[in-house]
Write an enzyme that holds these catalytic residues in place. Structure first.
Site, PDB file in Angstrom:
ATOM      1  N   TYR A  95       0.355  17.900 -19.340  1.00 29.69           N
ATOM      2  CA  TYR A  95       1.002  17.492 -18.086  1.00 29.69           C
ATOM      3  C   TYR A  95       2.510  17.483 -18.224  1.00 29.69           C
ATOM      4  O   TYR A  95       3.226  17.679 -17.246  1.00 29.69           O
ATOM      5  CB  TYR A  95       0.463  16.153 -17.552  1.00 29.69           C
ATOM      6  CG  TYR A  95       0.385  15.027 -18.547  1.00 29.69           C
ATOM      7  CD1 TYR A  95       1.500  14.270 -18.869  1.00 29.69           C
ATOM      8  CD2 TYR A  95      -0.827  14.707 -19.142  1.00 29.69           C
ATOM      9  CE1 TYR A  95       1.413  13.232 -19.776  1.00 29.69           C
ATOM     10  CE2 TYR A  95      -0.926  13.656 -20.044  1.00 29.69           C
ATOM     11  CZ  TYR A  95       0.200  12.926 -20.356  1.00 29.69           C
ATOM     12  OH  TYR A  95       0.113  11.896 -21.256  1.00 29.69           O
ATOM     13  N   LYS A 115       7.549  15.408   2.311  1.00 28.76           N
ATOM     14  CA  LYS A 115       8.962  15.448   2.692  1.00 28.76           C
ATOM     15  C   LYS A 115       9.227  14.186   3.518  1.00 28.76           C
ATOM     16  O   LYS A 115       8.551  13.932   4.510  1.00 28.76           O
ATOM     17  CB  LYS A 115       9.213  16.710   3.517  1.00 28.76           C
ATOM     18  CG  LYS A 115      10.640  16.931   3.929  1.00 28.76           C
ATOM     19  CD  LYS A 115      10.736  18.286   4.626  1.00 28.76           C
ATOM     20  CE  LYS A 115      12.119  18.589   5.090  1.00 28.76           C
ATOM     21  NZ  LYS A 115      12.230  19.930   5.677  1.00 28.76           N
TER      22      LYS A 115
END
Length: 120
Positions: free
Chosen positions: A53, A100
């Site tokens: 990761y 966003k």
């Protein structure tokens, strides 16, 4: 089978349709979920038997900081492309969510989110 997840990854980018977004920039938040066989990594404690990761984080952050898009749909699709190119031999499936927060429209909401997934 198992899942590796990176949750709430923040990347500062210059994406958006509006000119100000490409000049001022903004943070995007991503969730990345990778589905792959994890049994060998669990049994052997060997990093080579899984997807790191840390590497995924670095690859995605570097790619998104060096490229600009109009749409967060394109950002999300691009991340899926990166995951397939780099890790497709180990991946079964990936899911990416891109959020966003500073959307230049009138209204009250937390964020806009795009979710896409792909089999490899």
């Amino acid at each position: 089978m198992g899942k590796v997840r990176i949750n709430n990854m923040l990347v500062y980018t210059y994406n958006g349709v509006m000119g100000e977004e490409k000049v001022l920039g903004q943070k995007l938040e991503l969730d990345i979920e990778l589905t792959l066989l994890l049994e060998k990594a669990g049994k052997t404690d060997d990093l080579h038997q899984t997807i790191s990761y840390a590497d995924v984080y670095t690859d995605v952050k570097t790619a998104l900081e060096s490229k600009s898009f109009d749409l967060i749909e394109a950002v999300t699709y691009y991340v899926l492309d990166i995951l397939g190119e780099k890790y497709g031999d180990m991946l079964e499936h990936a899911l990416v969510r891109t959020r966003k927060y500073h959307v230049p429209i009138a209204g009250f909401f937390d964020n806009v989110e795009i979710e896409m997934e792909r089999d490899y």
